[in-house]
Design a protein around this motif. Structure first.
Motif, short mmCIF file in Angstrom:
data_model
loop_
_atom_site.label_atom_id
_atom_site.label_comp_id
_atom_site.label_asym_id
_atom_site.label_seq_id
_atom_site.Cartn_x
_atom_site.Cartn_y
_atom_site.Cartn_z
N ASP A 1 35.40 49.01 24.18
CA ASP A 1 35.74 50.36 23.70
C ASP A 1 37.08 50.75 24.30
O ASP A 1 37.76 49.90 24.89
N VAL A 2 37.48 52.01 24.15
CA VAL A 2 38.81 52.41 24.61
C VAL A 2 38.95 52.31 26.13
O VAL A 2 40.07 52.33 26.65
N HIS A 3 37.85 52.17 26.83
CA HIS A 3 37.92 52.11 28.30
C HIS A 3 38.14 50.69 28.82
O HIS A 3 38.23 50.49 30.04
N GLY A 4 38.24 49.70 27.91
CA GLY A 4 38.53 48.35 28.38
C GLY A 4 38.18 47.29 27.36
O GLY A 4 37.13 47.37 26.71
N ALA A 5 39.06 46.30 27.24
CA ALA A 5 38.83 45.18 26.31
C ALA A 5 37.82 44.21 26.93
O ALA A 5 37.74 44.09 28.16
N PRO A 6 37.07 43.50 26.10
CA PRO A 6 36.03 42.61 26.63
C PRO A 6 36.57 41.53 27.59
O PRO A 6 35.94 41.26 28.61
N ASP A 7 37.73 40.92 27.27
CA ASP A 7 38.21 39.85 28.15
C ASP A 7 38.60 40.40 29.52
O ASP A 7 38.35 39.78 30.56
N TRP A 8 39.18 41.59 29.54
CA TRP A 8 39.52 42.21 30.83
C TRP A 8 38.26 42.62 31.59
O TRP A 8 38.15 42.42 32.80
N ARG A 9 37.30 43.15 30.87
CA ARG A 9 36.03 43.52 31.53
C ARG A 9 35.37 42.29 32.13
O ARG A 9 34.81 42.33 33.23
N ARG A 10 35.42 41.19 31.40
CA ARG A 10 34.83 39.95 31.90
C ARG A 10 35.52 39.53 33.21
O ARG A 10 34.86 39.28 34.23
N ALA A 11 36.85 39.48 33.16
CA ALA A 11 37.60 39.00 34.33
C ALA A 11 37.34 39.90 35.54
O ALA A 11 37.09 39.41 36.65
N THR A 12 37.39 41.20 35.32
CA THR A 12 37.25 42.12 36.44
C THR A 12 35.81 42.12 37.00
O THR A 12 35.59 42.19 38.21
N THR A 13 34.84 41.98 36.09
CA THR A 13 33.45 41.95 36.54
C THR A 13 33.17 40.70 37.36
O THR A 13 32.54 40.76 38.42
N LEU A 14 33.66 39.55 36.89
CA LEU A 14 33.37 38.31 37.63
C LEU A 14 34.05 38.33 39.00
O LEU A 14 33.50 37.84 39.99
N ARG A 15 35.24 38.94 39.06
CA ARG A 15 35.89 39.07 40.38
C ARG A 15 35.04 39.97 41.29
O ARG A 15 34.81 39.65 42.45
N SER A 16 34.55 41.07 40.72
CA SER A 16 33.72 41.98 41.53
C SER A 16 32.43 41.29 41.99
O SER A 16 31.99 41.49 43.13
N VAL A 17 31.83 40.51 41.11
CA VAL A 17 30.60 39.80 41.48
C VAL A 17 30.87 38.88 42.68
O VAL A 17 30.11 38.86 43.66
N ALA A 18 31.97 38.15 42.61
CA ALA A 18 32.30 37.24 43.71
C ALA A 18 32.54 38.03 44.99
O ALA A 18 32.07 37.65 46.08
N GLU A 19 33.25 39.15 44.89
CA GLU A 19 33.53 39.96 46.09
C GLU A 19 32.24 40.52 46.70
O GLU A 19 32.07 40.52 47.92
N VAL A 20 31.37 41.01 45.84
CA VAL A 20 30.12 41.59 46.30
C VAL A 20 29.28 40.54 47.04
O VAL A 20 28.70 40.81 48.10
N CYS A 21 29.24 39.32 46.50
CA CYS A 21 28.47 38.25 47.16
C CYS A 21 29.09 37.92 48.51
O CYS A 21 28.38 37.71 49.50
N GLY A 22 30.42 37.87 48.54
CA GLY A 22 31.10 37.60 49.81
C GLY A 22 30.77 38.68 50.83
O GLY A 22 30.47 38.39 52.00
N GLU A 23 30.79 39.92 50.40
CA GLU A 23 30.51 41.04 51.32
C GLU A 23 29.07 40.99 51.83
O GLU A 23 28.83 41.18 53.02
N LEU A 24 28.13 40.68 50.96
CA LEU A 24 26.73 40.68 51.39
C LEU A 24 26.38 39.46 52.26
O LEU A 24 25.45 39.52 53.06
N ALA A 25 27.14 38.39 52.07
CA ALA A 25 26.84 37.19 52.87
C ALA A 25 27.35 37.38 54.29
O ALA A 25 27.00 36.64 55.17
#
Ligand SMILES: Cc1cc2nc3c(=O)[nH]c(=O)nc-3n(C[C@H](O)[C@H](O)[C@H](O)COP(=O)(O)OP(=O)(O)OC[C@H]3O[C@@H](n4cnc5c(N)ncnc54)[C@H](O)[C@@H]3O)c2cc1C
Length: 274
Positions: free
Chosen positions: A250-274
């Motif tokens: 939607d206007v708040h973000g294109a799917p490819d950008w959402r994918r890239a940013t989400t996967l980066r966040s997932v990796a960061e979150v796992c690093g932080e919790l570990a």
């Protein structure tokens, strides 16, 4: 905005009156904070049923966990007092702040309205899905059913609510509130609506849960026996999203950008919790 098609406004004070007024007629809607209902034309509506006159306690804290009323103002979620051992408590405030709106909107918008509206950027959906919360749903025939929030929100503006059903409360179990959490929110602009929101949870027993919202039209929840390696978790999330609902557009973000940013966040979150 005015809703000129609305002919009746019903203030209800008990469950029987609510059931009589909200019987599943598609021309009737329940009204909570009204921040969305009054923000856009509602040509199909003839009647509004006010939930706020039911006088529900906004939240209650007990040994079982945290029970948020459907009518609990979003801003009040940030006021829930911390209990000893509730390591997840900061997530409450983080998710309140993730609802990108003025204090005026946050203080009348409700938890039930946010979840039942089912926008991908629904930050109360993010909070409650991430913490294994269960919704208590009241139907017009007097019955009650319980559904995980993860299964209540089905897509952009789509829920599993049946005609005439009302979200009475959402309960977050004490066990989930004892987990450590990590939070990442991304939006296109500094004060923009959430385009990706990732919550990671590490339970006291070692189990881990990753929840993606905003980047997908419904919550995507992955469970692990232990915190996964960042790259493996990112690959799992990509696989799960692409096999189920896809990346939201939607206007708040294109799917490819959402994918890239989400996967980066997932990796960061796992690093932080570990
Ligand atoms: C400036 C602004 C910014 C916003 N930003 C965001 C944002 O970042 N993320 C986001 O998700 N939304 C956002 N919204 C949309 C909306 O305000 C919120 O989702 C808000 O939480 C809706 O809650 P409400 O109590 O005002 O709902 P209402 O407008 O009263 O109702 C919304 C819908 O939910 C139904 N409903 C309400 N309560 C219940 C219940 N207990 N049981 C069953 N159905 C119910 C209503 O019938 C209606 O269909 C924004 C709105 C504005 C004006």
């Amino acid at each position: 905005m005015d809703l000129p098609g609305v002919e009746a406004f019903v203030a209800v004070h008990d469950r029987a009156a609510l059931a009589a007024a909200h019987d599943g007629d598609p021309a009737t809607a329940v009204l909570a904070g009204g921040t969305w209902l009054f923000s856009t034309p509602q040509p199909q509506l003839r009647r509004l049923v006010d939930l706020t006159t039911l006088g529900w306690e906004p939240f209650t804290v007990s040994a079982a966990g945290l029970r948020l009323a459907g009518t609990c103002p979003v801003s009040a979620v940030a006021d829930v007092p911390a209990r000893p051992g509730w390591a997840a408590h900061p997530l409450l405030r983080q998710c309140v702040r993730a609802l990108l709106a003025s204090f005026k909107v946050r203080s009348v918008a409700t938890v039930g309205g946010n979840v039942c509206l089912a926008l991908p950027a629904g930050s109360m959906t993010s909070l409650t899905a991430a913490l294994d919360a269960t919704a208590e749903l009241w139907s017009a025939d007097g019955s009650v059913r319980h559904l995980a929030v993860e299964d209540l929100v089905l897509g952009d503006r789509r829920t599993a609510l049946r005609p005439g059903e009302v979200l009475r409360a959402i309960t977050i179990p004490d066990a989930a509130l004892r987990a450590r959490t990590a939070f990442r929110r991304t939006s296109l602009s500094r004060l923009g609506r959430s385009a990706s929101l990732v919550v990671g949870r590490r339970d006291p027993g070692g189990g881990a849960v990753l929840t993606v919202t905003a980047a997908t039209e419904r919550p995507v929840v992955l469970r692990y026996p232990a915190v996964p390696a960042p790259a493996a978790a990112a690959a799992d999330v990509a696989q799960r999203v692409e096999a189920t609902c896809g990346w939201f557009d939607d206007v708040h973000g294109a799917p490819d950008w959402r994918r890239a940013t989400t996967l980066r966040s997932v990796a960061e979150v796992c690093g932080e919790l570990a």
